[in-house]
Every structure is written in structure tokens, then in C-alpha cells.
Design a protein around this motif. Structure first.
Motif, PDB file in Angstrom:
ATOM      1  N   ASN A  95       0.842  -1.195   0.000  1.00 56.19           N
ATOM      2  CA  ASN A  95       0.000   0.000   0.000  1.00 56.19           C
ATOM      3  C   ASN A  95       0.874   1.240   0.000  1.00 56.19           C
ATOM      4  O   ASN A  95       1.942   1.256   0.623  1.00 56.19           O
ATOM      5  CB  ASN A  95      -0.895  -0.009   1.249  1.00 56.19           C
ATOM      6  N   SER A  96       0.414   2.289  -0.700  1.00 53.59           N
ATOM      7  CA  SER A  96       1.129   3.574  -0.719  1.00 53.59           C
ATOM      8  C   SER A  96       0.095   4.664  -1.009  1.00 53.59           C
ATOM      9  O   SER A  96      -0.003   5.142  -2.129  1.00 53.59           O
ATOM     10  CB  SER A  96       2.238   3.573  -1.763  1.00 53.59           C
ATOM     11  N   PRO A  97      -0.707   5.041   0.008  1.00 51.89           N
ATOM     12  CA  PRO A  97      -1.805   5.991  -0.201  1.00 51.89           C
ATOM     13  C   PRO A  97      -1.361   7.272  -0.904  1.00 51.89           C
ATOM     14  O   PRO A  97      -0.383   7.899  -0.513  1.00 51.89           O
ATOM     15  CB  PRO A  97      -2.297   6.293   1.220  1.00 51.89           C
ATOM     16  N   GLY A  98      -2.071   7.627  -1.964  1.00 52.47           N
ATOM     17  CA  GLY A  98      -1.808   8.858  -2.691  1.00 52.47           C
ATOM     18  C   GLY A  98      -0.675   8.769  -3.685  1.00 52.47           C
ATOM     19  O   GLY A  98      -0.451   9.686  -4.462  1.00 52.47           O
ATOM     20  N   GLY A  99       0.058   7.666  -3.686  1.00 56.92           N
ATOM     21  CA  GLY A  99       1.192   7.510  -4.594  1.00 56.92           C
ATOM     22  C   GLY A  99       0.797   6.757  -5.848  1.00 56.92           C
ATOM     23  O   GLY A  99      -0.163   5.990  -5.858  1.00 56.92           O
ATOM     24  N   THR A 100       1.553   6.983  -6.897  1.00 56.21           N
ATOM     25  CA  THR A 100       1.361   6.284  -8.162  1.00 56.21           C
ATOM     26  C   THR A 100       2.540   5.347  -8.365  1.00 56.21           C
ATOM     27  O   THR A 100       3.692   5.755  -8.194  1.00 56.21           O
ATOM     28  CB  THR A 100       1.310   7.299  -9.330  1.00 56.21           C
ATOM     29  N   VAL A 101       2.250   4.104  -8.723  1.00 56.60           N
ATOM     30  CA  VAL A 101       3.325   3.155  -8.977  1.00 56.60           C
ATOM     31  C   VAL A 101       3.770   3.322 -10.425  1.00 56.60           C
ATOM     32  O   VAL A 101       2.955   3.300 -11.351  1.00 56.60           O
ATOM     33  CB  VAL A 101       2.866   1.703  -8.721  1.00 56.60           C
ATOM     34  N   SER A 102       5.072   3.510 -10.595  1.00 54.57           N
ATOM     35  CA  SER A 102       5.673   3.632 -11.920  1.00 54.57           C
ATOM     36  C   SER A 102       6.897   2.736 -11.941  1.00 54.57           C
ATOM     37  O   SER A 102       7.881   3.029 -11.249  1.00 54.57           O
ATOM     38  CB  SER A 102       6.049   5.086 -12.207  1.00 54.57           C
ATOM     39  N   GLY A 103       6.824   1.637 -12.692  1.00 54.75           N
ATOM     40  CA  GLY A 103       7.916   0.670 -12.660  1.00 54.75           C
ATOM     41  C   GLY A 103       8.018   0.076 -11.274  1.00 54.75           C
ATOM     42  O   GLY A 103       7.039  -0.425 -10.726  1.00 54.75           O
ATOM     43  N   ASN A 104       9.179   0.183 -10.657  1.00 57.11           N
ATOM     44  CA  ASN A 104       9.388  -0.343  -9.309  1.00 57.11           C
ATOM     45  C   ASN A 104       9.490   0.780  -8.274  1.00 57.11           C
ATOM     46  O   ASN A 104      10.128   0.628  -7.246  1.00 57.11           O
ATOM     47  CB  ASN A 104      10.660  -1.208  -9.279  1.00 57.11           C
ATOM     48  N   SER A 105       8.846   1.918  -8.568  1.00 53.61           N
ATOM     49  CA  SER A 105       8.886   3.064  -7.652  1.00 53.61           C
ATOM     50  C   SER A 105       7.480   3.563  -7.362  1.00 53.61           C
ATOM     51  O   SER A 105       6.575   3.405  -8.174  1.00 53.61           O
ATOM     52  CB  SER A 105       9.691   4.211  -8.263  1.00 53.61           C
ATOM     53  N   VAL A 106       7.338   4.192  -6.203  1.00 54.61           N
ATOM     54  CA  VAL A 106       6.124   4.926  -5.869  1.00 54.61           C
ATOM     55  C   VAL A 106       6.463   6.405  -5.991  1.00 54.61           C
ATOM     56  O   VAL A 106       7.495   6.855  -5.494  1.00 54.61           O
ATOM     57  CB  VAL A 106       5.639   4.616  -4.437  1.00 54.61           C
ATOM     58  N   ILE A 107       5.591   7.149  -6.682  1.00 61.99           N
ATOM     59  CA  ILE A 107       5.834   8.571  -6.919  1.00 61.99           C
ATOM     60  C   ILE A 107       4.651   9.374  -6.403  1.00 61.99           C
ATOM     61  O   ILE A 107       3.498   9.035  -6.680  1.00 61.99           O
ATOM     62  CB  ILE A 107       6.047   8.845  -8.418  1.00 61.99           C
ATOM     63  N   TRP A 108       4.958  10.409  -5.629  1.00 65.15           N
ATOM     64  CA  TRP A 108       3.939  11.342  -5.161  1.00 65.15           C
ATOM     65  C   TRP A 108       4.201  12.692  -5.805  1.00 65.15           C
ATOM     66  O   TRP A 108       5.294  13.247  -5.642  1.00 65.15           O
ATOM     67  CB  TRP A 108       3.982  11.515  -3.648  1.00 65.15           C
TER      68      TRP A 108
END
Length: 168
Positions: A95-108
Motif C-alpha cells: 500500500n502507498s496511499p496517494g502515490g502512483t506506482v511507476s515501474g518499481n517506484s512509488v511517486i507522489w
């Protein structure tokens, strides 16, 4: 539990110098908890970023949460702020609330961080049962933006150990 340790930087320390800190909690020679962190010095950067893990050591086949705390200590707002958290090797994002998964990273995409303010973001990951005890799980994060007319960046690193065995 949270462990905080200020890292005093002497006047005249060159920008970019890495400062390492390791703290261990031991009893009878066994490591019960540890914290390893590295910080790069940049006395002019208005941005600060810190990673804190919810448990150290962590158990294999368990979830744990990273708290990413950021702030703008500058006099101007930081615009176009983006925080990136690569998922640590050997773990799976839960889970990563508010984040977008791009590849193997979470980006806010944080937008504008007003002067003197900040916030927190959470990432929960799963440490698989296949991770051997003593394995170090390394986590990094970056915060980038523009403060006034200048680029601003902050980075943080955390290392979490996998427990040698589950408590009975």
C-alpha cells in the motif's frame, strides 16, 4: 518505536559530504534492533527528507511500513515537488496511499510545499518468508522541486535488518 539522532554538521563541511550513522540495540551479543542511515550534507537546500521504518528488525513473511517525512525549511515555497520511493529489493509493495506506482517506484506529485511546512507519506511493503535472517533491506527516497528560481533536492536512506527468527 522511533529513534531520532541529530547529525551535527561542523561549520565549513563541504556540500555533498556523506555522514554515516549506525545504532544497534544488543543484548547478550544478539542484535535486537538497528538503524543505519546516511545523509548528504547540503547546507543550502531548503528541503529535508527522512525515512523511518515501523520495525527494525522486521520478520520475514510480514508487512512493515516506511514513513517518509518531508519539509520545506526555506523562505520560499517549493513548487513542482515530486517524491520518489523505489520499492526496496526483495520486498513487495502492499500500500502507498496517494502515490502512483511507476515501474518499481512509488511517486507522489506533491505540487507546492509552502515555506515552513511539510508532510508525511506512508509505504507498506511485505518482506517474503524467503529472506534469510540478517539480510539488510535498503530503502532510499528523493524529493525534488524548485525553490524560488533554483532546483532543490533532498535524499534519505534507511537500512532495516530481517530478524534471525520469529519470536515464539
Amino acid at each position: 518505536a522511533t529513534v531520532s539522532a541529530p547529525l551535527p554538521v561542523a561549520t565549513g563541511t563541504e556540500a555533498g559530504r556523506q555522514i554515516a550513522l549506525e545504532m544497534l540495540v544488543t543484548a547478550a551479543g544478539d542484535i535486537y534492533s538497528s538503524l543505519e542511515t546516511t545523509a548528504g550534507t547540503d547546507p543550502d537546500s531548503p528541503l529535508l527528507l527522512e525515512i523511518d521504518d515501523s520495525a527494525d528488525p522486521v520478520l520475514a513473511d510480514a508487512n512493515y511500513t516506511y514513513t517518509l517525512t518531508y519539509s520545506n525549511r526555506g523562505a520560499a515555497p517549493t513548487t513542482n515537488a515530486v517524491m520518489t520511493f523505489p520499492i526496496p529489493d526483495g520486498t513487495t509493495r502492499i500500500n502507498s496511499p496517494g502515490g502512483t506506482v511507476s515501474g518499481n517506484s512509488v511517486i507522489w506529485n506533491l505540487g507546492t510545499i509552502p515555506a515552513g511546512t511539510g508532510g508525511r507519506r506512508l509505504v507498506t511493503v511485505h518482506a517474503p518468508i524467503t529472506l534469510p535472517g540478517g539480510t539488510v533491506i535498503a530503502a532510499d527516497a528523493w524529493l525534488r522541486g524548485t525553490n524560488g528560481a533554483f532546483p532543490a533536492i533532498a535524499a534519505s536512506h534507511s537500512a532495516t535488518r530481517v530478524a534471525l527468527s520469529r519470536a515464539l
